[in-house]
Design a protein around this motif. Structure first.
Motif, short mmCIF file in Angstrom:
data_model
loop_
_atom_site.label_atom_id
_atom_site.label_comp_id
_atom_site.label_asym_id
_atom_site.label_seq_id
_atom_site.Cartn_x
_atom_site.Cartn_y
_atom_site.Cartn_z
N ASN A 73 3.32 6.80 -6.59
CA ASN A 73 1.84 7.18 -7.43
C ASN A 73 1.59 6.14 -8.42
O ASN A 73 1.72 6.49 -9.71
N ILE A 74 1.64 5.06 -8.06
CA ILE A 74 1.39 3.79 -8.94
C ILE A 74 0.12 3.79 -9.17
O ILE A 74 -0.93 3.87 -8.58
N LYS A 75 -0.37 3.90 -10.56
CA LYS A 75 -1.55 3.75 -11.06
C LYS A 75 -2.07 2.33 -11.72
O LYS A 75 -3.31 1.92 -11.91
N VAL A 76 -0.87 1.28 -12.07
CA VAL A 76 -1.14 0.22 -12.34
C VAL A 76 -0.34 -0.94 -11.57
O VAL A 76 0.85 -0.61 -11.41
N GLN A 77 -0.91 -1.63 -10.88
CA GLN A 77 -0.28 -2.49 -9.80
C GLN A 77 -0.49 -3.94 -10.16
O GLN A 77 -1.66 -4.57 -10.49
N THR A 129 0.97 -1.15 0.20
CA THR A 129 0.07 -0.15 -0.07
C THR A 129 0.94 1.24 -0.18
O THR A 129 0.73 2.04 -0.88
N THR A 130 1.86 1.18 0.65
CA THR A 130 2.85 2.41 0.79
C THR A 130 3.55 2.65 -0.54
O THR A 130 3.73 3.70 -0.82
N ASN A 131 3.92 1.57 -1.20
CA ASN A 131 4.68 1.41 -2.10
C ASN A 131 3.74 2.24 -3.27
O ASN A 131 4.25 3.06 -4.08
#
Length: 602
Positions: free
Chosen positions: A508-512, A501-503
């Motif tokens: 600003n990750i939009k695709v995980q 979650t922190t990562n």
């Protein structure tokens, strides 16, 4: 020969397809009901969620059970109420300047979100009349006509939501069997409706005439198992959200890093006031109306203050992100925003166009002229005019296009003149250059050492794509609680969940991407969340075991980016039905691929 008569529409056959009626999300559907309340003279509109804990994958989580809109407007008599749930029969059509005149809003918006809609309405202290619409009953053929209103008192929990003081007149609409909500918890619903509702009704929330001002209140009622009743949580009054940033006391002042010494001040300079440039027009059929354009750009002093407060570009601040959520042309009809069209914005890699604001105002008399849709989601004719193409068709120079078509199609010429003036308003962007504004240190998001390189690349690609083809939520910052809830579906330990979650938030990750055992023969599954697309790759699929797990890191990254592109396609689907077809195609392809690779020679 006498043939039996057939109706134009059989409700049991078409109700399913009518539910895919193009509402962008739950907030836009709720806006239809708020429109009706305001047009009925309401001073306060209450938007109430009834929530309870449910078991979801062995975990107890909050879920919305019902949504109610309560107002203190004029109310309806039994005949008017009887018409209210009929498609195309609302009495609002009798008000040519009102927000709702198509007669579609209440039933259309309701079936887009839920299966059952109940309506109570009363006048002058009399007992309420009641009727309802039930999708299941319509589909089964049980309900072919609207039930004639009967006298029925409000449910106690609804009456209590009025804070113990039910108004002398009013209307209550309750949605239940909520099978199509975009956001399932009250926290998420508030977060994603607060800015949108505040922007749509900003001129009513802050009307200069206090007698015409409207208060819109959100409240959650949480079911308490120990008492068997509902407990009210803190109500929230919606604030105005002004894309021109000329109003004060708006949502942007609630941003964590908003400079306190600018509270109560306008943040932008006005360049077009909408009064001196108001254009009165008359169409060829005699219809009269007007349009006016307002524009603004950020104050140099405010930009400099933000620059002092960050070590990065000011667009990465909470205030800057809020600015980014309002990029585009705000289309205002009868004082209420219809749409925020992003395809009018300046194409700029760093979204500097967030520091300008442009809006166009017009009355409902020009609905056909501007192409207003019957669900009031957009004005289809307001889009950048392709003058070179028109000039080629007409065989004239681009500068002569409007004068060339004035004789043959004067209304189209008037529209082109308006569109040209709207595009001219975006030249406010040039004022930023004259102000010599510094936007802080420009850094491209490279992610941290903990971020998956494929996620970083796909996230950057997603951000670039959203500039040209925006979808709902593209410019909303991801919410930590929502990200945590979405990721918790994948059986992470508590520590893993917090790290991931922190990562996502910090980078600003939009695709995980998530590599976990997935459903049967599906290669990858996609979960679309506000601000985050989760792609679960099935590590038990034959393609993963025989190829992907053995590929080089670079090839794995390229494969993941390919899957991210499919995810974006699903996100951009114009309707829920199209999105459903994409999903079915994805699942079927995965099944066929799994079978093709289920061979010993691999």
């Amino acid at each position: 020969m006498s043939l039996p008569q057939h109706p134009y529409v059989r409700p049991s056959q078409v109700i399913g397809s009518m539910r895919d009626n193009g509402y962008k999300n739950t907030a836009y559907a709720l806006a239809e009901l708020i429109d009706n309340s305001i047009q009925a003279g309401a001073k306060t509109v209450r938007f109430v969620c009834f929530e309870a804990y449910e078991k979801v994958n062995a975990t107890s989580r909050r879920r919305i059970q019902k949504i109610a809109i309560l107002d203190d407007g004029y109310g309806m008599d039994e005949e008017t109420l009887y018409m209210a749930l009929e498609f195309g029969a609302s009495k609002n059509k009798e008000d040519p300047e009102g927000m709702g005149k198509f007669g579609m809003g209440l039933p259309n918006s309701s079936i887009s979100q839920c299966k059952k809609t109940e309506v109570w309405s009363w006048q002058n202290g009399n007992r309420p009349y009641y009727t309802y619409l039930d999708v299941d009953e319509i589909e089964s053929g049980k309900q072919e006509t609207i039930p004639y209103p009967e006298i029925k008192d409000l449910d106690n929990i609804i009456a209590d939501a009025y804070k113990g003081s039910v108004p002398n007149s009013g209307t209550v609409i309750v949605w239940s069997s909520l099978d199509r909500l975009h956001w399932k918890t009250s926290i998420a619903l508030l977060k994603h409706t607060q800015n949108l509702i505040g922007r749509m009704y900003r001129y009513m929330i802050q009307h200069k005439d206090e007698s015409k001002r409207v208060r819109i209140v959100f409240e959650n009622q949480l079911f308490d198992e120990s008492t068997g009743g509902y407990k009210s949580e803190n109500p929230v009054s919606f604030k105005a959200n002004d894309p021109l940033y000329l109003m004060t006391d708006t949502v942007v002042e609630d941003a964590k890093d908003f400079p306190s010494d600018f509270k109560g001040q306008s943040l932008f300079d006005i360049s077009l006031d909408g009064q001196s440039n108001r254009e009165e027009i008359e169409l060829s059929d005699g219809t009269k109306g007007y349009y006016c354009i307002r524009a603004s750009s950020v104050k140099k002093s405010f930009a400099e203050k933000l620059t002092e407060q960050t070590n990065s570009k000011i667009g990465s601040t909470d205030v800057g992100r809020q600015f980014a959520s309002n990029i585009g042309l705000s289309i205002i009809r009868s004082g209420r925003e219809l749409d925020l069209k992003r395809d009018f914005k300046i194409k700029d890699n760093y979204q500097k166009d967030r520091y300008i604001g442009v809006e166009v105002h017009f009355p409902p008399s020009l609905d056909n002229f501007f192409g207003v849709t019957n669900n009031k989601q957009s004005a289809t004719k307001i889009q950048p005019a392709n003058l070179p193409e028109i000039a080629l068709q007409e065989g004239v120079d681009e500068a002569e296009v409007i004068s060339a078509i004035k004789e043959s199609d004067p209304d189209h010429a008037l529209l082109l003149e308006c569109l040209a003036k709207i595009e001219g308003a975006f030249e406010t962007f040039n004022e930023l250059k004259l102000k010599n504004i510094t936007y802080g240190k420009v850094t491209k998001n490279q992610g941290s050492e903990n971020a998956d390189p494929a996620s970083v690349i796909a996230s950057n690609a997603e951000e670039q794509r959203s500039n040209e083809y925006p979808t709902a939520g593209d410019f909303e910052p991801a919410d930590r609680d929502e990200v945590r809830e979405a990721l918790s579906e994948y059986s992470y330990t508590k520590t893993e969940l917090e790290e991931l979650t922190t990562n996502v938030i910090d980078n600003n990750i939009k695709v995980q991407f998530i590599e976990k055992e997935g459903p049967l023969t599906t290669l990858f599954d996609i979960s679309l969340n506000q601000g985050l697309t989760l792609i679960q790759i099935n590590n038990e699929h034959n393609f993963y075991r025989n190829f992907m797990s053995k590929a080089t890191e670079r090839d794995q990254m390229l494969l993941k980016v390919c899957l991210a592109a499919w995810g974006r396609m699903e996100k951009e689907a114009p309707t829920d039905e199209v999105r459903r077809r994409y999903r079915l195609s994805r699942e079927k392809w995965g099944e066929v691929l799994d079978g093709y690779l289920n061979q010993d020679e691999y």
